[in-house]
Structures are given as C-alpha cells and as structure tokens.
Design an enzyme around this catalytic site. Sequence first.
Site, PDB file in Angstrom:
ATOM      1  N   GLU A 163      -4.462  -3.774  -0.706  1.00  0.00           N
ATOM      2  CA  GLU A 163      -4.230  -3.882   0.737  1.00  0.00           C
ATOM      3  C   GLU A 163      -3.513  -2.628   1.242  1.00  0.00           C
ATOM      4  O   GLU A 163      -2.553  -2.190   0.642  1.00  0.00           O
ATOM      5  CB  GLU A 163      -3.393  -5.134   1.023  1.00  0.00           C
ATOM      6  CG  GLU A 163      -3.194  -5.412   2.484  1.00  0.00           C
ATOM      7  CD  GLU A 163      -4.509  -5.328   3.255  1.00  0.00           C
ATOM      8  OE1 GLU A 163      -5.427  -6.093   2.959  1.00  0.00           O
ATOM      9  OE2 GLU A 163      -4.613  -4.463   4.155  1.00  0.00           O
ATOM     10  N   LYS A 222      -4.819   2.784  -4.845  1.00  0.00           N
ATOM     11  CA  LYS A 222      -3.716   2.179  -4.076  1.00  0.00           C
ATOM     12  C   LYS A 222      -2.391   2.876  -4.384  1.00  0.00           C
ATOM     13  O   LYS A 222      -1.647   3.267  -3.472  1.00  0.00           O
ATOM     14  CB  LYS A 222      -3.637   0.673  -4.396  1.00  0.00           C
ATOM     15  CG  LYS A 222      -2.449  -0.029  -3.785  1.00  0.00           C
ATOM     16  CD  LYS A 222      -2.470  -0.006  -2.263  1.00  0.00           C
ATOM     17  CE  LYS A 222      -1.120  -0.364  -1.704  1.00  0.00           C
ATOM     18  NZ  LYS A 222      -1.053  -0.304  -0.260  1.00  0.00           N
ATOM     19  N   CYS A 278       7.464  -0.995  -0.908  1.00  0.00           N
ATOM     20  CA  CYS A 278       6.398  -0.472  -1.766  1.00  0.00           C
ATOM     21  C   CYS A 278       6.466   0.996  -2.170  1.00  0.00           C
ATOM     22  O   CYS A 278       6.146   1.315  -3.310  1.00  0.00           O
ATOM     23  CB  CYS A 278       5.056  -0.774  -1.120  1.00  0.00           C
ATOM     24  SG  CYS A 278       4.733  -2.540  -1.130  1.00  0.00           S
TER      25      CYS A 278
HETATM   26  P1  NAD Z   1       6.246 -11.063  -0.839  1.00  0.00           P
HETATM   27  O1  NAD Z   1       7.400 -11.073  -1.757  1.00  0.00           O
HETATM   28  O2  NAD Z   1       6.462 -11.072   0.640  1.00  0.00           O
HETATM   29  O3  NAD Z   1       5.307 -12.326  -1.153  1.00  0.00           O
HETATM   30  C1  NAD Z   1       4.927 -12.713  -2.436  1.00  0.00           C
HETATM   31  C2  NAD Z   1       4.906 -14.245  -2.484  1.00  0.00           C
HETATM   32  O4  NAD Z   1       4.345 -14.666  -3.727  1.00  0.00           O
HETATM   33  C3  NAD Z   1       6.285 -14.894  -2.417  1.00  0.00           C
HETATM   34  O5  NAD Z   1       6.362 -15.762  -1.294  1.00  0.00           O
HETATM   35  C4  NAD Z   1       6.415 -15.662  -3.742  1.00  0.00           C
HETATM   36  O6  NAD Z   1       7.106 -16.887  -3.621  1.00  0.00           O
HETATM   37  C5  NAD Z   1       4.964 -15.879  -4.096  1.00  0.00           C
HETATM   38  N1  NAD Z   1       4.744 -16.135  -5.512  1.00  0.00           N
HETATM   39  C6  NAD Z   1       5.199 -15.438  -6.587  1.00  0.00           C
HETATM   40  N2  NAD Z   1       4.747 -15.988  -7.729  1.00  0.00           N
HETATM   41  C7  NAD Z   1       3.992 -17.056  -7.382  1.00  0.00           C
HETATM   42  C8  NAD Z   1       3.251 -18.023  -8.122  1.00  0.00           C
HETATM   43  N3  NAD Z   1       3.190 -17.963  -9.451  1.00  0.00           N
HETATM   44  N4  NAD Z   1       2.623 -18.984  -7.442  1.00  0.00           N
HETATM   45  C9  NAD Z   1       2.666 -19.052  -6.097  1.00  0.00           C
HETATM   46  N5  NAD Z   1       3.347 -18.167  -5.332  1.00  0.00           N
HETATM   47  C10 NAD Z   1       3.994 -17.167  -5.978  1.00  0.00           C
HETATM   48  O7  NAD Z   1       5.355  -9.814  -1.257  1.00  0.00           O
HETATM   49  P2  NAD Z   1       4.376  -8.950  -0.331  1.00  0.00           P
HETATM   50  O8  NAD Z   1       5.141  -7.970   0.470  1.00  0.00           O
HETATM   51  O9  NAD Z   1       3.425  -9.860   0.336  1.00  0.00           O
HETATM   52  O10 NAD Z   1       3.607  -8.111  -1.448  1.00  0.00           O
HETATM   53  C11 NAD Z   1       2.677  -8.699  -2.313  1.00  0.00           C
HETATM   54  C12 NAD Z   1       1.912  -7.605  -3.028  1.00  0.00           C
HETATM   55  O11 NAD Z   1       1.181  -6.821  -2.073  1.00  0.00           O
HETATM   56  C13 NAD Z   1       2.764  -6.629  -3.796  1.00  0.00           C
HETATM   57  O12 NAD Z   1       2.095  -6.251  -4.964  1.00  0.00           O
HETATM   58  C14 NAD Z   1       2.880  -5.437  -2.871  1.00  0.00           C
HETATM   59  O13 NAD Z   1       3.058  -4.236  -3.573  1.00  0.00           O
HETATM   60  C15 NAD Z   1       1.536  -5.435  -2.207  1.00  0.00           C
HETATM   61  N6  NAD Z   1       1.495  -4.854  -0.854  1.00  0.00           N
HETATM   62  C16 NAD Z   1       2.481  -5.099   0.041  1.00  0.00           C
HETATM   63  C17 NAD Z   1       2.416  -4.582   1.329  1.00  0.00           C
HETATM   64  C18 NAD Z   1       3.489  -4.827   2.348  1.00  0.00           C
HETATM   65  O14 NAD Z   1       3.413  -4.246   3.415  1.00  0.00           O
HETATM   66  N7  NAD Z   1       4.463  -5.664   2.105  1.00  0.00           N
HETATM   67  C19 NAD Z   1       1.294  -3.826   1.706  1.00  0.00           C
HETATM   68  C20 NAD Z   1       0.294  -3.605   0.770  1.00  0.00           C
HETATM   69  C21 NAD Z   1       0.406  -4.125  -0.505  1.00  0.00           C
HETATM   70  C1  UGA Z   2       3.184   1.523   3.529  1.00  0.00           C
HETATM   71  C2  UGA Z   2       1.816   2.161   3.750  1.00  0.00           C
HETATM   72  O1  UGA Z   2       1.815   2.854   5.006  1.00  0.00           O
HETATM   73  C3  UGA Z   2       0.717   1.106   3.754  1.00  0.00           C
HETATM   74  O2  UGA Z   2      -0.563   1.732   3.851  1.00  0.00           O
HETATM   75  C4  UGA Z   2       0.793   0.305   2.457  1.00  0.00           C
HETATM   76  O3  UGA Z   2      -0.181  -0.727   2.452  1.00  0.00           O
HETATM   77  C5  UGA Z   2       2.171  -0.294   2.316  1.00  0.00           C
HETATM   78  O4  UGA Z   2       3.167   0.763   2.343  1.00  0.00           O
HETATM   79  C6  UGA Z   2       2.381  -1.000   1.012  1.00  0.00           C
HETATM   80  O5  UGA Z   2       1.676  -0.770   0.061  1.00  0.00           O
HETATM   81  O6  UGA Z   2       3.320  -1.783   1.008  1.00  0.00           O
HETATM   82  P1  UGA Z   2       4.928   0.219   5.057  1.00  0.00           P
HETATM   83  O7  UGA Z   2       5.863   0.459   3.926  1.00  0.00           O
HETATM   84  O8  UGA Z   2       4.805  -1.156   5.589  1.00  0.00           O
HETATM   85  O9  UGA Z   2       3.438   0.675   4.645  1.00  0.00           O
HETATM   86  O10 UGA Z   2       5.329   1.150   6.290  1.00  0.00           O
HETATM   87  P2  UGA Z   2       5.122   2.705   6.611  1.00  0.00           P
HETATM   88  O11 UGA Z   2       4.709   2.824   8.010  1.00  0.00           O
HETATM   89  O12 UGA Z   2       4.281   3.372   5.608  1.00  0.00           O
HETATM   90  O13 UGA Z   2       6.596   3.260   6.493  1.00  0.00           O
HETATM   91  C7  UGA Z   2       7.276   3.344   5.262  1.00  0.00           C
HETATM   92  C8  UGA Z   2       8.605   4.049   5.453  1.00  0.00           C
HETATM   93  O14 UGA Z   2       8.420   5.443   5.717  1.00  0.00           O
HETATM   94  C9  UGA Z   2       9.420   3.503   6.628  1.00  0.00           C
HETATM   95  O15 UGA Z   2      10.773   3.438   6.287  1.00  0.00           O
HETATM   96  C10 UGA Z   2       9.171   4.532   7.705  1.00  0.00           C
HETATM   97  O16 UGA Z   2      10.194   4.567   8.653  1.00  0.00           O
HETATM   98  C11 UGA Z   2       9.117   5.801   6.889  1.00  0.00           C
HETATM   99  N1  UGA Z   2       8.365   6.896   7.549  1.00  0.00           N
HETATM  100  C12 UGA Z   2       7.040   6.760   7.788  1.00  0.00           C
HETATM  101  C13 UGA Z   2       9.030   8.054   7.885  1.00  0.00           C
HETATM  102  O17 UGA Z   2      10.237   8.199   7.662  1.00  0.00           O
HETATM  103  N2  UGA Z   2       8.320   9.060   8.487  1.00  0.00           N
HETATM  104  C14 UGA Z   2       6.996   8.961   8.750  1.00  0.00           C
HETATM  105  O18 UGA Z   2       6.414   9.921   9.287  1.00  0.00           O
HETATM  106  C15 UGA Z   2       6.344   7.772   8.398  1.00  0.00           C
END
Ligand code: NAD
Ligand code: UGA
Length: 466
Positions: A163, A222, A278
């Site tokens: 994602e 990713k 992340c």
């Molecule tokens: P999160 O911590 O918000 O959510 C994960 C959820 O999974 C939790 O609610 C937890 O209770 C649940 N969980 C864990 N083990 C479980 C199990 N065995 N059965 C059922 N539920 C279970 O995490 P997130 O931010 O959604 O991130 C999830 C993944 O996506 C990570 O690998 C992260 O790197 C990736 N990711 C995150 C973002 C972001 O913006 N947060 C963007 C892209 C990718």
């Molecule tokens: C980032 C990536 O942008 C997503 O594509 C990815 O899916 C996600 O991580 C993930 O894997 O979790 P996110 O962390 O939600 O998304 O937010 P960003 O907009 O990327 O910002 C990350 C951090 O960098 C923030 O603290 C932001 O303030 C900082 N940032 C971003 C800067 O300081 N300068 C910039 O120019 C851009």
Amino acid sequence: MTQIKKICCIGAGYVGGPTMAVIAQKNPQIQVTVVDINEERIAAWNNADLSKLPIYEPGLDTVVAEARGRNLFFDTNVDKAIDEADMIFISVNTPTKTYGKGKGMAADLKYIELCARQIARVAKTDKIVVEKSTLPVRTAQAIKRILDQTGNGVSYQILSNPEFLAEGTAIQDLMNPDRVLIGGEESDTGREAIEALASVYGAWVPQERILRTNVWSSELSKLTANAFLAQRVSSINAISELCEASGADVNEVAKAIGMDSRIGSKFLKASVGFGGSCFQKDIFNLVYIAKTYGLDEVADYWEQVIIMNDFQKRRFAERIVTTLFNTVNDKKIAFLGWAFKKDTNDTRESAAIYVANDLMEEEAQIHVFDPKVTEQQMLTDLDYLNTRSSEANRKHLTVHQDPYTALENAHGIAVLTEWDEFKTYDWQRIYNKMQKPAFVFDGRNILDRKQLEQIGFEVYSIGAAN
Ligand code: NAD
Ligand code: UGA
C-alpha cells in the site's frame, strides 16, 4: 477468471480500515469483512457516530457511511471471516523488532506469522492471500511454507500488494492512486490470482495503472519507495543546515532544484525531521536485509538517511535551548502540533516526541496544543521512550484544548506539525501575552515570517539565514 465474492482483511488499522472501506465502496457486489483482535478498535469502526472512527482521515467517514452495513463489516471473529473469504488481505503491523536478533533493525514478523498459521488452521477452501503489510523481500516464501505444510488439500496463492497511501490523504490516494502494484507467482495459477485482484481494483483504477510484477520485485519496491521518499526529506534537511550557515534559503533552493523535471518538486519540504510509523522502520528493514546479504556499503548508504533525520530533530531542540540564552530550565515552551504530519491523529515516531524529550532533559515545561491528538496519546508516546518515569513526564507536560492558553506566557513557541489552522491564528494577540523576547521556532516553515517579525517576534525558520 476467478471472481472474488468475499474478502477478509486481517488488521483494522490505518491501512486495513481505509483501504477496505474504499474497496467495498467501489465493489458493492463483494462482501468485505475487516477483522481485528483489538475489540475496542472494532467497536470504534462500528460506532454509529462517524466522528468516533478509530482513525482520523479526511473523507473516510463518507466512504464508511456509504458501505458499512451494506457490504463492509468490521468484526472480531477472525476465524469466521477467514473461513468464508476467497481472498484474505493481511494488513497487520510489522514494527521494528525490539528484542533478540535484529533488535532495532529487522521487521518483527510475528504478527504476520500468526496470521499465516491462523489461515492454515481455519481454511477449508482455496484462498488467495494478499500481503498488504509492508514486508521484507521474500516474506511470501515464508508465508507459503507455513500455509502449505497443513496438507489438507487447500491450495494457496500468495500475492504482494503493498500500500502506498499516505496518512492525511489516504482516501484521496486510494481513490486516485499513482499505481497499484501486484506481485504474484509466475505460473498460470499465479497469473489468475493477480488478475482476480486486478479486477477488484479495476472497479475504479485504470488498467494501465495496475502494475503486475513478480513477488520479490513487489515486496522490494515498497521498501525502496519509502526509502527514496525519506531520502529526499533527509537530503533537503541536510541542505537546510548548510543554508542556515551560508545565508541561502532552503525554500528557494528547493524551488530552484524542484523545477528541474528530473528532480521534481514534491517531497522537498525542509522540516524538523520526518516521522510516521513507516519511513524509519522500512529503512531499518532495508538496511538489515542488505546486511544479511553482506552488502555493507548498501546498508551504510541507506542508514545515513536515518542518521540525518535523528540529527535534524536533535538540532532543532538544541537550537531552542541556545536561543533561549542556553537554558530552558522551568521555562514554558509551547508546542503547536504533536502529530507526525497534518490531517492525522497518528503520532508514531513524530518529531515532536523527540524534541519534547530533549527539552525535558533540559527541565523545560512543555505545553502542547494539537487539534487531533489526545493527552493520553502524548503521555504514552513519552513513556514509550523510557527516558524518565511516567510521573516525571506528567510533571513536564501540559496539554491544552485551546491554542491560546497553550501559548500564553510562553518563552518560546515551536511549530512541530504543519496544521493549516496555525497559520491563521491571531499572532498579535499571542505576542501580547508572551514572555519577551518572544521566540518562534518554525519547524515546518509554515508561518509568515515577515508578518511575525513586524509584530515583534524573533523567528527561527528551518533552513533560513536566522
Ligand atoms: P496498525 O497498527 O494501525 O494496524 C494493524 C492492526 O492489526 C492492529 O489494529 C492490530 O490489532 C491488528 N492485528 C495484529 N495482529 C493481528 C492478528 N493476528 N489478528 C487480527 N488483527 C491483528 O498498522 P497500519 O499503520 O495499518 O500498518 C499495517 C501495515 O501496513 C504495516 O506493515 C505498515 O508498514 C504498512 N503500511 C502502513 C501505512 C500507513 O500509512 N500507516 C501505509 C502503507 C503501508
Ligand atoms: C509515507 C509514504 O508517503 C506513503 O507512500 C507510504 O505508503 C507510507 O509512508 C507508509 O508506507 O507508511 P506517511 O508516512 O503517511 O506516508 O506520510 P508522508 O506524507 O510520507 O510524510 C512522512 C513524514 O515526512 C512526515 O513527518 C512529513 O511531515 C515528513 N515530510 C514529508 C517532510 O518533512 N518533508 C516533505 O517534503 C515531505
């Protein structure tokens, strides 16, 4: 082609919740069930009051309102949802390991493995298992081995579908993605699984933006995307210090280089340092994988992105102390913002936590206003660092519901998050009620520096001649 009728998503977090809500909204014929072991979280997703959803994302409430109860369900019964689904997304957390081998670097895959084992135990019909979580390259192999060892005749296809949404713009990013990446096995059944998932996205994403690759390329893309994005922030932050020393202005430099179409203008905003759940975790993960393959130069190259980011946060805190006549002991320092970026209530790895911690080491009194982050969350963040006792954290942190009371009588104001509303505050009123000289440390370069200086503030901006 396999038609998907029922989807289960394990993990109702920042990714699972919004992603599944959009998939359900765009595919009313598919039943989508999002499950989680966290009962409180599921209850919040089911809350009739849409302002109480567990995560704040602009536009999310509208999508949930349309699909929830129709073909989108949130539940704690993980087994049942796995059993019924043709396609299972794994969207659980993959934090950095805090123990044992790879501590502080490797991804902790225990939640992923638990999901795989649960699927293996429960499944009675063939499943397509989709890695939605961000995972080290070749994790699909481990998942497949766990699933295949049950020997109960169920066959599995593992897809990688990372994602790319960013928090704060999740719905926008999901509705109009630059690309959707699907990695799968290079075989007939592998290709069939890829097409089944592609058709789910095809309900709203143009086919040319759906990229099909092998599994390992998808997994590694990713980590690479996040590493490149974070590297841009660290690069411009490195230049910001050089700007401060030389009289150049980092905003002007960013604009000048960003107009080169080969460089591009996005992600060049100098800041107090990147946060979020992340970037750091995924770069450490990449560094660890590189080391595992014996690629030390590759590992060192990427680790530098984190080293620079840590330095930027520390440098900001130090700047506050030196500017305030080398002591912040018992001084009120007001923080505008605690979230790691605007338009989210997420605070994971937020720069604010580290800057607050450094200033508390100097015995400052930190007063915070953030429009979306709760006091409990801020205290949890500080306690998690384990620098001092919970009591000491409580003694040094005061959280306000109103920005003007947070700023009243402060010796200095630090902008830690770029919330839009901070720009429109009555800065004259704030100035009148502050200690003099009145200092502003703009860690996001969002305030109108000239206007503040006219009022009488002494302003420090990142990457400007100060
Ligand atoms: P999160 O911590 O918000 O959510 C994960 C959820 O999974 C939790 O609610 C937890 O209770 C649940 N969980 C864990 N083990 C479980 C199990 N065995 N059965 C059922 N539920 C279970 O995490 P997130 O931010 O959604 O991130 C999830 C993944 O996506 C990570 O690998 C992260 O790197 C990736 N990711 C995150 C973002 C972001 O913006 N947060 C963007 C892209 C990718
Ligand atoms: C980032 C990536 O942008 C997503 O594509 C990815 O899916 C996600 O991580 C993930 O894997 O979790 P996110 O962390 O939600 O998304 O937010 P960003 O907009 O990327 O910002 C990350 C951090 O960098 C923030 O603290 C932001 O303030 C900082 N940032 C971003 C800067 O300081 N300068 C910039 O120019 C851009």
